[in-house]
Design a protein around this motif. Sequence first.
Motif, PDB file in Angstrom:
ATOM      1  N   ALA A  89     -51.695 -27.191   7.591  1.00 39.82           N
ATOM      2  CA  ALA A  89     -50.395 -27.365   6.931  1.00 39.82           C
ATOM      3  C   ALA A  89     -49.505 -28.303   7.742  1.00 39.82           C
ATOM      4  O   ALA A  89     -48.791 -29.145   7.184  1.00 39.82           O
ATOM      5  N   TRP A  90     -49.545 -28.144   9.077  1.00 45.24           N
ATOM      6  CA  TRP A  90     -48.734 -29.022   9.934  1.00 45.24           C
ATOM      7  C   TRP A  90     -49.165 -30.476   9.785  1.00 45.24           C
ATOM      8  O   TRP A  90     -48.333 -31.374   9.666  1.00 45.24           O
ATOM      9  N   HIS A  91     -50.465 -30.694   9.775  1.00 43.86           N
ATOM     10  CA  HIS A  91     -50.948 -32.074   9.644  1.00 43.86           C
ATOM     11  C   HIS A  91     -50.651 -32.641   8.256  1.00 43.86           C
ATOM     12  O   HIS A  91     -50.416 -33.844   8.117  1.00 43.86           O
ATOM     13  N   GLU A  92     -50.636 -31.780   7.259  1.00 47.46           N
ATOM     14  CA  GLU A  92     -50.290 -32.245   5.916  1.00 47.46           C
ATOM     15  C   GLU A  92     -48.822 -32.665   5.856  1.00 47.46           C
ATOM     16  O   GLU A  92     -48.477 -33.665   5.229  1.00 47.46           O
ATOM     17  N   ARG A  93     -47.950 -31.899   6.523  1.00 44.98           N
ATOM     18  CA  ARG A  93     -46.523 -32.230   6.543  1.00 44.98           C
ATOM     19  C   ARG A  93     -46.240 -33.488   7.356  1.00 44.98           C
ATOM     20  O   ARG A  93     -45.213 -34.138   7.147  1.00 44.98           O
ATOM     21  N   THR A  94     -47.104 -33.787   8.292  1.00 42.81           N
ATOM     22  CA  THR A  94     -46.867 -34.942   9.178  1.00 42.81           C
ATOM     23  C   THR A  94     -47.939 -36.003   8.975  1.00 42.81           C
ATOM     24  O   THR A  94     -48.407 -36.613   9.932  1.00 42.81           O
ATOM     25  N   ARG A  95     -48.305 -36.223   7.740  1.00 44.51           N
ATOM     26  CA  ARG A  95     -49.326 -37.229   7.437  1.00 44.51           C
ATOM     27  C   ARG A  95     -48.741 -38.629   7.682  1.00 44.51           C
ATOM     28  O   ARG A  95     -47.764 -39.020   7.042  1.00 44.51           O
ATOM     29  N   LYS A 105     -48.228 -40.191  16.393  1.00 49.55           N
ATOM     30  CA  LYS A 105     -48.442 -38.755  16.170  1.00 49.55           C
ATOM     31  C   LYS A 105     -49.412 -38.188  17.198  1.00 49.55           C
ATOM     32  O   LYS A 105     -49.195 -37.091  17.730  1.00 49.55           O
ATOM     33  N   ARG A 169     -39.100 -36.710  14.284  1.00 48.43           N
ATOM     34  CA  ARG A 169     -39.521 -35.767  13.247  1.00 48.43           C
ATOM     35  C   ARG A 169     -40.718 -34.943  13.727  1.00 48.43           C
ATOM     36  O   ARG A 169     -40.807 -33.739  13.474  1.00 48.43           O
ATOM     37  N   GLU A 173     -41.073 -30.849  13.865  1.00 48.82           N
ATOM     38  CA  GLU A 173     -42.158 -30.143  13.185  1.00 48.82           C
ATOM     39  C   GLU A 173     -42.989 -29.319  14.179  1.00 48.82           C
ATOM     40  O   GLU A 173     -43.477 -28.234  13.845  1.00 48.82           O
ATOM     41  N   SER A 176     -41.137 -26.099  14.904  1.00 46.53           N
ATOM     42  CA  SER A 176     -41.246 -25.202  13.763  1.00 46.53           C
ATOM     43  C   SER A 176     -42.632 -24.568  13.700  1.00 46.53           C
ATOM     44  O   SER A 176     -42.781 -23.371  13.420  1.00 46.53           O
ATOM     45  N   GLN A 177     -43.657 -25.369  13.995  1.00 50.07           N
ATOM     46  CA  GLN A 177     -45.018 -24.867  13.956  1.00 50.07           C
ATOM     47  C   GLN A 177     -45.256 -23.809  15.036  1.00 50.07           C
ATOM     48  O   GLN A 177     -45.953 -22.812  14.800  1.00 50.07           O
TER      49      GLN A 177
END
Length: 235
Positions: A89-95, A105, A169, A173, A176-177
Motif C-alpha cells: 500500500a505504501w509503494h502504491e501511494r508513492t508510485r 524514492k 512527501r 508517507e 505515516s507508514q
Amino acid sequence: MTTGPSTSSGPSADRGVIDLLGLLAYAELGSFFRLAADAGLAPSLRSQGRLAAIAATEQVHYQAIRDRLVELGADPEEAMAPFVEPLDAWHERTRPKTWLESLVKTYVGDGIAGDFYCKVAELADDGTRAVVESATAETGRAEFIAETVREAVEKDPALSGRLSLWARRLVGEALSQAQSVAVSRPELAALLASGTGDGAEEGTAALGHLAEVSRMFAALTARHSARLEAMGLTA
C-alpha cells in the motif's frame, strides 16, 4: 522497568525480533524487484549496470535475512506475510512518475526506513543486529543515486523544486507508514519501547509504544537533510 531482548549472540525467539526481520525481508525483496525494473528504464548502459548490481545486492541481503529467520526457528514466509499489505500500500501511494523520482524514492524512502530498522535492531540480539546493519548499508547505492540526481539537477535546475517536494512527501508517507505498522504489530513497537525504560501500565503500553515509534522517526528525519543535500536538493 521493562527490559529488552537478550543481546547475546545466541538465537532469540522474541516476537518483536521476528517481526523486525520479517518486515525487513519483505522490504528487501520488494527493493530487488523495483531496482531491477529501474535498471531496465535507465537512460544509459552505465546506469543500467549500476542499478542491476545494486538490485543483485538487495537479493543477497534478502537471503541473509531469510537465513536468520530460519536460524531463529521462524518460517520466513509467515514472518513476512503481515507486512505484505501495508508495504504494498505504501509503494502504491508513492508510485514515482519518472525514473529520477524512482531514484529519489530509493535513496530517501528506503534510507529513512533503513535508519529505523538499524535503530530497532540495536535492541535485538547480536546476530540479528549484524544482519540488519549489513542489509541496510547504503554504500554504493547512496553514492550512485546522489551523483546521478545531482548531475540531472545541474543540467536542469527546474528539477530541483519538483524532486525536493517529492522527497518531502516521501518522508511524510514514511512516518505515516511507521505508525500504521506499529498499530498492527504491537510486538515490534514494544521491542522499540523496551529500550526506553517505559514503565507504562498494560492499558496504556500500546499508546506509549506507538508514540515512541513516532518520536524515533521524527529524530531520524534529521538525516533527511543530509541526503537531500547530497542530491543537490533542498529541505
